[in-house]
Design an enzyme around this catalytic site. Structure first.
Site, short mmCIF file in Angstrom:
data_model
loop_
_atom_site.label_atom_id
_atom_site.label_comp_id
_atom_site.label_asym_id
_atom_site.label_seq_id
_atom_site.Cartn_x
_atom_site.Cartn_y
_atom_site.Cartn_z
N LYS A 162 1.24 -1.22 -0.34
CA LYS A 162 0.28 -0.26 -0.26
C LYS A 162 0.77 1.06 0.19
CE LYS A 162 -3.93 1.48 2.11
NZ LYS A 162 -5.07 1.89 1.21
C1 PLP Z 1 -6.94 0.49 -3.92
C2 PLP Z 1 -6.86 -0.45 -2.40
N1 PLP Z 1 -8.01 -0.69 -3.30
C3 PLP Z 1 -8.98 -1.63 -1.52
C4 PLP Z 1 -8.46 -1.79 -0.03
C5 PLP Z 1 -9.51 -1.65 0.87
O1 PLP Z 1 -8.88 -2.20 1.34
P1 PLP Z 1 -9.32 -2.61 2.60
O2 PLP Z 1 -10.22 -3.14 3.64
O3 PLP Z 1 -7.69 -2.97 3.59
O4 PLP Z 1 -8.93 -1.01 3.63
C6 PLP Z 1 -8.62 0.12 0.04
C7 PLP Z 1 -7.96 0.64 1.26
O5 PLP Z 1 -6.97 0.36 2.19
C8 PLP Z 1 -7.58 0.99 -1.23
O6 PLP Z 1 -6.87 1.83 -1.18
#
Ligand code: PLP
Length: 311
Positions: A162
């Site tokens: 991320k």
């Molecule tokens: C690109 C992306 N996809 C999916 C998610 C969902 O991930 P999470 O449930 O871990 O927040 C996020 C959020 O963080 C994101 O930025």
């Protein structure tokens, strides 16, 4: 990530000490600013009868470490220190329900792309943040579009990390959607199959079965996605990961997004085509209720997903 303006809190944790919110500055020529060279997490903390509780804190901090490993960033802190920093930041700011943002960035020093010579700095901020896609959207659902922007091919931007730099693509998806009057955009992957939203994973319901795209190297391995798969199974629904061609969206009985900021958000139309009856569907609402009951401490935390801030 939403359109709302940040609500400031007072203190930000930086490498072991708290600094005032306004003092959390980095240099213009830090690698984080020049090249998007930072990794981060987004975590929600919910108000519960036992005080604030952070949802799936160890899993988020593990993903932060995974992001660091992929980008060869040596944070220099033990995961327990960062987990504790998240709890302390919520407490120090006197927050209840809030969003917690750990960030690890490459600072000022290196002149070029090779980061040797730039220090690594770790921060944890937290602030109050309401419903990501807008007031009332968890109940009534949102109108979305398929984006003209694709997600990147695997082995370009490593999506298991991320990383801030990846989010220039997410911003293109989000800005286009909002400009065209939609709440969100759903991006296709490089092969033309459905990938994810700009900042959330996607689920479909068809004939009572809950479906979601494979983690195929084009979408983030969402922690809410993982929780929702578990919750749906706990509720007795079949859950399947599969390839999702674009047109499968239009003929779904129900669609919904999942994400830390987004939570479990129903989708009522895609590209102007109503999904099912054009409103939040019953399976979506059952999963959403189970999710919100758990995170807000109204239901048993059967999977040990809550870390209480004051314990
Ligand atoms: C690109 C992306 N996809 C999916 C998610 C969902 O991930 P999470 O449930 O871990 O927040 C996020 C959020 O963080 C994101 O930025």
């Amino acid at each position: 990530m939403g359109s709302a303006t940040l609500v400031e809190s007072e203190w930000i944790w930086k490498d072991g000490t708290f600094i005032p919110w306004g003092d959390a500055r980095v240099h213009l020529l830090s690698l984080a600013v020049q090249f998007g060279s930072s990794v981060f997490e987004g975590i929600r903390c919910y108000a519960t009868p036992r005080g604030p509780a952070i949802f799936r804190l160890p899993e988020h901090i593990r993903r932060l470490y995974d992001s660091c490993r992929i980008y060869r960033i040596d944070m220099g802190h033990d995961p327990s220190v960062v987990r504790e920093a998240c709890r302390r930041t919520v407490r120090k700011n006197g927050l209840g329900s809030c969003y917690v943002r750990p960030m690890v960035l490459r600072g000022y020093g290196a002149a070029g792309l090779n980061p040797v010579g730039s220090p690594v700095e770790t921060y944890v901020a937290a602030w109050p943040w309401g419903t990501y896609l807008g007031e009332g959207t968890l109940e009534r659902g949102v109108d979305v579009c398929v984006s003209s922007w694709n997600r990147a091919h695997p082995n370009t931007y490593p999506v298991q990390a991320k990383a801030a730099g990846h989010y220039v693509n997410a911003q293109l998806i989000k800005m286009e959607a909002v400009q065209n009057g939609y709440a969100e955009g759903i991006a296709l992957g490089p092969g033309g199959l459905v990938s994810e939203g700009s900042g959330q994973n996607l689920f479909l319901v068809r004939d009572g079965v809950v479906l979601t795209p494979f983690l195929d190297g084009t979408s983030l391995s969402g922690i809410t996605r993982d929780a929702v798969i578990t919750i749906a199974r706990d509720l007795g629904y079949g859950v399947r990961e599969q390839d999702v061609p674009r047109e499968t969206l239009y003929v779904a009985d129900e669609l919904f997004f999942t994400g830390t900021a987004t939570e479990v958000a129903p989708i009522r139309s895609v590209d102007g085509i109503p999904i099912g009856e054009g409103k939040a569907g019953p399976v979506t609402l059952a999963i959403q209720k189970a999710f919100l009951d758990l995170v807000q401490g109204r239901a048993e935390d059967a999977h040990g997903w809550l870390t209480y801030v004051n314990d």
